[in-house]
Design an enzyme around this catalytic site. Structure first.
Site, mmCIF file in Angstrom:
data_model
loop_
_atom_site.group_PDB
_atom_site.id
_atom_site.type_symbol
_atom_site.label_atom_id
_atom_site.label_comp_id
_atom_site.label_asym_id
_atom_site.label_seq_id
_atom_site.Cartn_x
_atom_site.Cartn_y
_atom_site.Cartn_z
ATOM 1 N N ARG A 95 0.843 -1.189 0.000
ATOM 2 C CA ARG A 95 0.000 0.000 0.000
ATOM 3 C C ARG A 95 0.883 1.245 0.000
ATOM 4 O O ARG A 95 2.014 1.227 0.469
ATOM 5 C CB ARG A 95 -0.908 0.033 1.232
ATOM 6 C CG ARG A 95 -1.829 -1.171 1.376
ATOM 7 C CD ARG A 95 -2.625 -1.074 2.678
ATOM 8 N NE ARG A 95 -3.575 -2.177 2.826
ATOM 9 C CZ ARG A 95 -3.295 -3.308 3.488
ATOM 10 N NH1 ARG A 95 -2.106 -3.477 4.050
ATOM 11 N NH2 ARG A 95 -4.215 -4.251 3.584
ATOM 12 N N LYS A 118 -2.342 -2.365 7.876
ATOM 13 C CA LYS A 118 -3.528 -1.887 8.579
ATOM 14 C C LYS A 118 -3.661 -2.579 9.931
ATOM 15 O O LYS A 118 -3.339 -3.754 10.067
ATOM 16 C CB LYS A 118 -4.776 -2.155 7.726
ATOM 17 C CG LYS A 118 -4.886 -1.261 6.500
ATOM 18 C CD LYS A 118 -6.199 -1.495 5.784
ATOM 19 C CE LYS A 118 -6.360 -0.535 4.622
ATOM 20 N NZ LYS A 118 -7.652 -0.746 3.918
ATOM 21 N N HIS A 163 -2.214 2.512 -5.877
ATOM 22 C CA HIS A 163 -2.926 1.233 -5.755
ATOM 23 C C HIS A 163 -3.038 0.509 -7.091
ATOM 24 O O HIS A 163 -3.269 -0.705 -7.116
ATOM 25 C CB HIS A 163 -4.317 1.449 -5.148
ATOM 26 C CG HIS A 163 -4.393 1.059 -3.703
ATOM 27 N ND1 HIS A 163 -3.539 1.581 -2.752
ATOM 28 C CD2 HIS A 163 -5.186 0.176 -3.045
ATOM 29 C CE1 HIS A 163 -3.830 1.048 -1.572
ATOM 30 N NE2 HIS A 163 -4.806 0.191 -1.723
ATOM 31 N N ARG A 187 -0.487 -2.037 -6.996
ATOM 32 C CA ARG A 187 -0.848 -3.101 -6.054
ATOM 33 C C ARG A 187 -1.855 -4.055 -6.721
ATOM 34 O O ARG A 187 -1.698 -5.280 -6.665
ATOM 35 C CB ARG A 187 -1.442 -2.474 -4.795
ATOM 36 C CG ARG A 187 -1.908 -3.462 -3.708
ATOM 37 C CD ARG A 187 -2.229 -2.649 -2.459
ATOM 38 N NE ARG A 187 -3.022 -3.388 -1.486
ATOM 39 C CZ ARG A 187 -2.517 -4.202 -0.560
ATOM 40 N NH1 ARG A 187 -1.213 -4.440 -0.522
ATOM 41 N NH2 ARG A 187 -3.306 -4.794 0.308
ATOM 42 N N HIS A 247 -4.075 -8.791 3.384
ATOM 43 C CA HIS A 247 -5.523 -8.747 3.568
ATOM 44 C C HIS A 247 -5.931 -9.596 4.774
ATOM 45 O O HIS A 247 -5.489 -10.737 4.902
ATOM 46 C CB HIS A 247 -6.238 -9.286 2.328
ATOM 47 C CG HIS A 247 -6.199 -8.354 1.165
ATOM 48 N ND1 HIS A 247 -6.362 -8.770 -0.139
ATOM 49 C CD2 HIS A 247 -6.017 -7.009 1.104
ATOM 50 C CE1 HIS A 247 -6.280 -7.727 -0.946
ATOM 51 N NE2 HIS A 247 -6.078 -6.653 -0.220
ATOM 52 N N TYR A 295 -9.425 -10.050 -7.143
ATOM 53 C CA TYR A 295 -8.429 -10.168 -8.202
ATOM 54 C C TYR A 295 -8.670 -11.393 -9.072
ATOM 55 O O TYR A 295 -8.229 -11.437 -10.220
ATOM 56 C CB TYR A 295 -7.026 -10.182 -7.602
ATOM 57 C CG TYR A 295 -6.739 -8.916 -6.833
ATOM 58 C CD1 TYR A 295 -6.594 -7.705 -7.490
ATOM 59 C CD2 TYR A 295 -6.676 -8.919 -5.442
ATOM 60 C CE1 TYR A 295 -6.377 -6.532 -6.798
ATOM 61 C CE2 TYR A 295 -6.455 -7.752 -4.738
ATOM 62 C CZ TYR A 295 -6.316 -6.562 -5.421
ATOM 63 O OH TYR A 295 -6.121 -5.401 -4.729
#
Length: 310
Positions: free
Chosen positions: A158, A182, A256, A259, A282, A291
């Site tokens: 990210r 995150k 992004h 990414r 994730h 994806y």
């Protein structure tokens, strides 16, 4: 309970933001989004005489979303506002600030399901070749831009993770980088030899030049901005926007994109979905599964254009 309900609306919002920032460890970007939405809701309520948290009800929340719709805000923006206020009222109910949760019945239009923008392998190669040609002049900014894009694509990280990197986070021998994702979750991500070479050249010949432009340059930061301070999110966006602006295709032109591209190219190459989930950081496999839709969409397009019986 009555006493809590008499708290000023803005005070309760501040307490909620402190909770999501410190107790839940949400990213600063997410906290800012909550703050922006709830600040606008607070102003909307104040204009209607609602300045105490106990006066916030479902009717006020629905009026706020309706007013946003009348002003022409996008469905995705309204959906995000709904999500922000529901998170706030749920917290207020759980902590006793509100006797019940008025947001639990709030509904907003779902944002349109756009697939993320993906750059083709040939386009990535063209981008990196162009950046390498600029970097061959030993221009410090060009050396940084090449290293930034190489790492974004190689590691699929990210933009917030990229700009937070310190030099010590790199293991150039093992070709890995330690990132803080995150929720404060740390992970180690691999990258390739081209990214390592670009980073080493940047550290040897580019970074010292930009560091000299500022007496306050952070000695630990991996990437620096044009004026010598740590590269910020906006700076990284500008770097990527420049290299994507002339490419065909719709969708955002931010970090992004690389990414999304890295994840899709990995899956196209046969990578396991769970391995890609771990690479991207994730929390849920469901987030990574978008994806697979991107890859399937590309497969269908190739089939339609190449198969004689399509």
């Amino acid at each position: 309970m009555v006493e809590r309900a008499e708290e000023r609306f803005a005070v309760a919002v501040d307490a909620f933001l402190a909770h999501v920032r410190h107790a839940r460890g949400l990213s600063e970007q997410t906290v800012r989004a909550y703050a922006n939405d709830l600040e606008q809701l607070t102003a909307f309520g104040a204009a209607r005489g609602v300045d105490r948290i106990g006066s916030v009800d479902l009717e006020l929340l629905r009026d706020w979303l309706w007013e946003a719709d009348q002003r022409g805000l996008s469905r995705s923006t309204i959906a995000r506002r709904s999500s922000s206020v529901r998170a706030f009222t749920r917290w207020a109910s759980e902590t006793g600030v509100l006797p019940n949760d008025p947001g639990v019945r709030l509904r907003a239009p779902k944002g349109s399901a756009h697939l993320p923008r993906v750059v083709s392998s040939d386009q990535v190669r063209t981008i990196l070749d162009g950046l390498a040609a600029r970097a061959a002049t030993d221009d410090a900014v060009a050396l940084r831009d090449l290293a930034v894009v190489e790492l974004l694509y190689a590691a699929g990280i990210r933009v917030s993770e990229l700009v937070g990197l310190d030099i010590v986070d790199l293991d150039r021998g093992r070709l890995t980088v330690r990132v803080l994702g995150k929720g404060g979750r740390e992970r180690v991500v691999p990258f390739g030899v081209p990214a390592r070479d670009a980073i080493e050249t940047w550290l040897d010949r580019g970074r010292p030049v930009l560091a000299a432009r500022s007496g306050t340059a952070e000695p630990t930061a991996l990437f620096l901005g044009d004026r010598g301070a740590r590269l910020g999110v906006r700076g990284a966006y500008r770097v990527v926007a420049r290299v994507l602006q002339d490419l065909p295709g719709e969708g955002p032109s931010g970090p992004h994109t690389f990414r999304h591209t890295a994840a899709t190219h990995l899956l196209d190459g046969g990578a396991d979905l769970r391995a890609v989930q771990e690479l991207l950081g994730h929390a849920s496999l469901g987030t990574t599964q978008i994806y697979t839709h991107v890859s399937s969409a590309r497969l269908r397009e190739v089939y339609r254009t190449a198969h004689p019986r399509a």
